[in-house]
Motif scaffolding. Structure first.
Motif, PDB file in Angstrom:
ATOM      1  N   TYR A   1       0.961  -1.286  -0.064  1.00  0.00           N
ATOM      2  CA  TYR A   1       0.059   0.136   0.102  1.00  0.00           C
ATOM      3  C   TYR A   1       1.044   1.345  -0.121  1.00  0.00           C
ATOM      4  O   TYR A   1       2.197   1.337   0.573  1.00  0.00           O
ATOM      5  CB  TYR A   1      -0.814  -0.191   1.235  1.00  0.00           C
ATOM      6  CG  TYR A   1      -1.745   1.227   1.357  1.00  0.00           C
ATOM      7  CD1 TYR A   1      -3.191   1.287   0.648  1.00  0.00           C
ATOM      8  CD2 TYR A   1      -1.695   2.104   2.179  1.00  0.00           C
ATOM      9  CE1 TYR A   1      -3.733   2.137   0.661  1.00  0.00           C
ATOM     10  CE2 TYR A   1      -2.647   3.114   2.460  1.00  0.00           C
ATOM     11  CZ  TYR A   1      -3.831   3.125   1.428  1.00  0.00           C
ATOM     12  OH  TYR A   1      -4.878   3.930   1.224  1.00  0.00           O
TER      13      TYR A   1
ATOM     14  N   VAL B   1       2.500   2.503   3.288  1.00  0.00           N
ATOM     15  CA  VAL B   1       3.234   1.426   3.746  1.00  0.00           C
ATOM     16  C   VAL B   1       4.606   1.804   3.146  1.00  0.00           C
ATOM     17  O   VAL B   1       5.762   1.735   3.629  1.00  0.00           O
ATOM     18  CB  VAL B   1       2.996   0.310   3.405  1.00  0.00           C
ATOM     19  CG1 VAL B   1       3.920  -0.857   3.899  1.00  0.00           C
ATOM     20  CG2 VAL B   1       1.766  -0.078   4.457  1.00  0.00           C
TER      21      VAL B   1
ATOM     22  N   VAL C   1      -3.859  -9.207   3.400  1.00  0.00           N
ATOM     23  CA  VAL C   1      -4.969  -9.014   2.275  1.00  0.00           C
ATOM     24  C   VAL C   1      -4.473  -7.700   1.635  1.00  0.00           C
ATOM     25  O   VAL C   1      -4.393  -6.677   2.120  1.00  0.00           O
ATOM     26  CB  VAL C   1      -6.438  -8.946   2.787  1.00  0.00           C
ATOM     27  CG1 VAL C   1      -7.445  -8.567   1.677  1.00  0.00           C
ATOM     28  CG2 VAL C   1      -6.635 -10.071   3.646  1.00  0.00           C
TER      29      VAL C   1
ATOM     30  N   TRP D   1      -4.359  -4.529  -0.666  1.00  0.00           N
ATOM     31  CA  TRP D   1      -5.493  -3.701  -1.225  1.00  0.00           C
ATOM     32  C   TRP D   1      -5.786  -3.503  -2.749  1.00  0.00           C
ATOM     33  O   TRP D   1      -7.058  -3.195  -2.911  1.00  0.00           O
ATOM     34  CB  TRP D   1      -5.057  -2.363  -0.591  1.00  0.00           C
ATOM     35  CG  TRP D   1      -3.793  -1.912  -1.748  1.00  0.00           C
ATOM     36  CD1 TRP D   1      -2.648  -2.329  -1.637  1.00  0.00           C
ATOM     37  CD2 TRP D   1      -3.939  -0.970  -2.911  1.00  0.00           C
ATOM     38  NE1 TRP D   1      -1.980  -1.822  -2.869  1.00  0.00           N
ATOM     39  CE2 TRP D   1      -2.690  -0.909  -3.543  1.00  0.00           C
ATOM     40  CE3 TRP D   1      -5.128  -0.526  -3.451  1.00  0.00           C
ATOM     41  CZ2 TRP D   1      -2.444  -0.290  -4.664  1.00  0.00           C
ATOM     42  CZ3 TRP D   1      -4.765   0.149  -4.694  1.00  0.00           C
ATOM     43  CH2 TRP D   1      -3.349   0.255  -5.413  1.00  0.00           C
TER      44      TRP D   1
ATOM     45  N   ASP E   1       1.055  -6.046   7.430  1.00  0.00           N
ATOM     46  CA  ASP E   1       0.162  -4.906   7.219  1.00  0.00           C
ATOM     47  C   ASP E   1      -1.223  -5.545   7.219  1.00  0.00           C
ATOM     48  O   ASP E   1      -1.739  -6.133   6.138  1.00  0.00           O
ATOM     49  CB  ASP E   1       0.355  -4.204   5.866  1.00  0.00           C
ATOM     50  CG  ASP E   1      -0.662  -3.176   5.589  1.00  0.00           C
ATOM     51  OD1 ASP E   1      -1.574  -3.089   6.525  1.00  0.00           O
ATOM     52  OD2 ASP E   1      -0.620  -2.708   4.419  1.00  0.00           O
TER      53      ASP E   1
ATOM     54  N   ALA F   1      -4.348  -4.195   7.404  1.00  0.00           N
ATOM     55  CA  ALA F   1      -5.277  -3.244   7.250  1.00  0.00           C
ATOM     56  C   ALA F   1      -6.648  -3.890   6.951  1.00  0.00           C
ATOM     57  O   ALA F   1      -7.713  -3.536   7.624  1.00  0.00           O
ATOM     58  CB  ALA F   1      -5.153  -2.171   6.641  1.00  0.00           C
ATOM     59  N   HIS F   2      -6.756  -4.546   6.031  1.00  0.00           N
ATOM     60  CA  HIS F   2      -7.917  -5.315   5.519  1.00  0.00           C
ATOM     61  C   HIS F   2      -8.497  -6.619   5.789  1.00  0.00           C
ATOM     62  O   HIS F   2      -9.534  -6.992   5.585  1.00  0.00           O
ATOM     63  CB  HIS F   2      -7.887  -5.536   3.849  1.00  0.00           C
ATOM     64  CG  HIS F   2      -8.094  -4.089   3.080  1.00  0.00           C
ATOM     65  ND1 HIS F   2      -9.576  -3.765   2.946  1.00  0.00           N
ATOM     66  CD2 HIS F   2      -7.290  -3.321   2.626  1.00  0.00           C
ATOM     67  CE1 HIS F   2      -9.650  -2.571   2.272  1.00  0.00           C
ATOM     68  NE2 HIS F   2      -8.230  -2.375   1.880  1.00  0.00           N
TER      69      HIS F   2
ATOM     70  N   SER G   1      -6.499  -1.744  10.558  1.00  0.00           N
ATOM     71  CA  SER G   1      -7.430  -0.824  10.717  1.00  0.00           C
ATOM     72  C   SER G   1      -8.721  -1.559  10.931  1.00  0.00           C
ATOM     73  O   SER G   1      -9.253  -2.453  10.164  1.00  0.00           O
ATOM     74  CB  SER G   1      -7.605   0.101   9.266  1.00  0.00           C
ATOM     75  OG  SER G   1      -6.336   0.483   8.890  1.00  0.00           O
TER      76      SER G   1
ATOM     77  N   HIS H   1     -11.891   0.621  11.030  1.00  0.00           N
ATOM     78  CA  HIS H   1     -12.938   1.122  10.291  1.00  0.00           C
ATOM     79  C   HIS H   1     -13.332   0.345   9.076  1.00  0.00           C
ATOM     80  O   HIS H   1     -14.154   0.810   8.554  1.00  0.00           O
ATOM     81  CB  HIS H   1     -12.402   2.518  10.189  1.00  0.00           C
ATOM     82  CG  HIS H   1     -11.277   2.658   8.988  1.00  0.00           C
ATOM     83  ND1 HIS H   1     -11.543   2.900   7.906  1.00  0.00           N
ATOM     84  CD2 HIS H   1      -9.982   2.736   9.494  1.00  0.00           C
ATOM     85  CE1 HIS H   1     -10.284   3.201   7.196  1.00  0.00           C
ATOM     86  NE2 HIS H   1      -9.455   2.846   8.243  1.00  0.00           N
ATOM     87  N   LYS H   2     -12.520  -0.568   8.706  1.00  0.00           N
ATOM     88  CA  LYS H   2     -12.613  -1.131   7.300  1.00  0.00           C
ATOM     89  C   LYS H   2     -13.826  -2.185   7.577  1.00  0.00           C
ATOM     90  O   LYS H   2     -15.014  -1.898   7.612  1.00  0.00           O
ATOM     91  CB  LYS H   2     -11.528  -1.641   6.679  1.00  0.00           C
ATOM     92  CG  LYS H   2     -10.433  -0.418   6.347  1.00  0.00           C
ATOM     93  CD  LYS H   2      -9.396  -1.216   5.588  1.00  0.00           C
ATOM     94  CE  LYS H   2      -8.199   0.046   5.219  1.00  0.00           C
ATOM     95  NZ  LYS H   2      -8.724   0.946   4.504  1.00  0.00           N
TER      96      LYS H   2
HETATM   97  C1  LIG Z   1      -3.103  -2.762   2.607  1.00  0.00           C
HETATM   98  C2  LIG Z   1      -3.414  -1.434   3.379  1.00  0.00           C
HETATM   99  N1  LIG Z   1      -2.589  -1.001   4.339  1.00  0.00           N
HETATM  100  C3  LIG Z   1      -2.703  -0.128   4.965  1.00  0.00           C
HETATM  101  C4  LIG Z   1      -3.833   0.861   4.754  1.00  0.00           C
HETATM  102  C5  LIG Z   1      -3.874   2.164   5.664  1.00  0.00           C
HETATM  103  O1  LIG Z   1      -4.994   2.157   6.596  1.00  0.00           O
HETATM  104  P1  LIG Z   1      -5.734   3.302   6.952  1.00  0.00           P
HETATM  105  O2  LIG Z   1      -6.003   4.359   5.980  1.00  0.00           O
HETATM  106  O3  LIG Z   1      -6.805   2.910   8.011  1.00  0.00           O
HETATM  107  O4  LIG Z   1      -4.433   4.079   7.956  1.00  0.00           O
HETATM  108  C6  LIG Z   1      -4.836   0.580   3.758  1.00  0.00           C
HETATM  109  C7  LIG Z   1      -5.877   1.344   3.465  1.00  0.00           C
HETATM  110  O5  LIG Z   1      -6.539   1.230   2.564  1.00  0.00           O
HETATM  111  C8  LIG Z   1      -4.457  -0.392   3.016  1.00  0.00           C
HETATM  112  O6  LIG Z   1      -5.549  -0.993   2.140  1.00  0.00           O
END
Ligand SMILES: Cc1ncc(COP(=O)(O)O)c(C=O)c1O
Length: 280
Positions: A9, A12, A62, A64, A89, A91-92, A112, A114-115
């Protein structure tokens, strides 16, 4: 060297480029195939990038972009066996794919909430393994920051006075999904993603970049349609139909990324397919 794939991402990438610049390290990005057919391809990708220079291995649980869910347990083992820091990472991943952090024990895993957990913005978590904790310093020096230097994680607990409402909302979001039962959510959403794949496969010139194996995918489906103006269709889907999709390019390939959660139905998918079809 910091090892990662070429599909991490943006934030990252920015984070590790910054760290590399600041501490005189090198980021090594190995090319991961766009269409993954078996988990060995993913393991081999990271294996090929490990060397005696590698100090850290960074990857998404996972992705993005394609929604690929990696064999996280095996990758963590690969990194730990190579003696490098393993940073995942996620996040998803939370509320989409199984999560067994105590069993897998990566050095660092962040997510994260909130996803797919549908918790308020600003909520997330960081898991730090027991053996990594002594190496971590608090970024925010709160009242506990200088206590327990070699001990538990309580030195991170106090970060000054902050808004607690997102965390209260997080509790409600977790209760909500627990009530429906996560196994049911997973089965339902995997079913929806499978149905979606089945439907889009009928588009002429369609190429699905998300693996079909449910072990390597979750609730994100990414595909391209040869010759279609995907950005234009995405805009029209929103403007005319209020159907929210995502469209971007991966390695110069324009793609749709469709996220289907438990509030979606097969009828939603049928409607979206009809509206895309009309515009091809
Ligand atoms: C794979 C991945 N890593 C990190 C993030 C960053 O997450 P956040 O926006 O909640 O900081 C995202 C956001 O879409 C993501 O898809």
């Amino acid at each position: 060297e910091i090892l990662m794939s070429d599909q991490e991402y943006g934030a990252v990438n920015a984070c590790w480029d910054y760290i590399a610049e600041r501490y005189g390290l090198t980021v090594r990005r190995v090319e991961m195939p766009l269409e993954i057919r078996n988990k060995e391809q993913i393991i081999d990708t990271f294996k090929s990038g490990l060397s005696d220079k590698t100090q850290a291995m960074v990857f998404a649980h996972v992705y993005w972009s394609t929604g690929l869910a990696v064999p996280v347990k095996e990758l963590i083992e690969l990194g730990r066996e190579a003696g490098v820091w393993v940073i995942v990472d996620g996040a998803h991943a939370t509320s989409m794919v199984p999560l067994k952090l105590d069993e897998w024990n990566p050095h660092f895993y962040m997510s994260s909430l909130h996803k797919w957990t549908l918790a308020p913005k600003g909520t997330g978590f960081l898991f730090v393994s027991d053996d990594a904790q002594p190496h971590v310093e608090p970024l925010i020096l709160g009242g506990n920051a200088r206590r327990n230097q070699d001990g538990d994680a309580s030195r991170f607990d106090m970060m000054g006075t902050r808004d607690q409402t997102p965390f209260i909302g997080l509790g409600t979001a977790l209760d909500f999904q627990a009530e429906i039962e996560w196994e049911q959510i997973r089965a339902y959403c995997q079913g929806l993603a499978g149905y979606l794949k089945e439907r889009i496969r009928r588009f002429k010139g369609c190429r699905i970049l998300t693996p079909t194996d449910p072990e390597m995918s979750g609730f994100i489906t990414t595909f391209t349609i040869e010759g279609a103006d995907i950005q234009k269709i995405r805009q029209e889907l929103w403007d005319d139909e209020h159907i929210e999709t995502s469209a971007f390019t991966i390695k110069d390939i324009p793609v749709f990324r469709i996220s289907t959660h438990f509030y979606n139905s097969r009828e939603d998918i049928n409607r979206m397919i009809r509206e895309i079809e009309r515009r091809l």
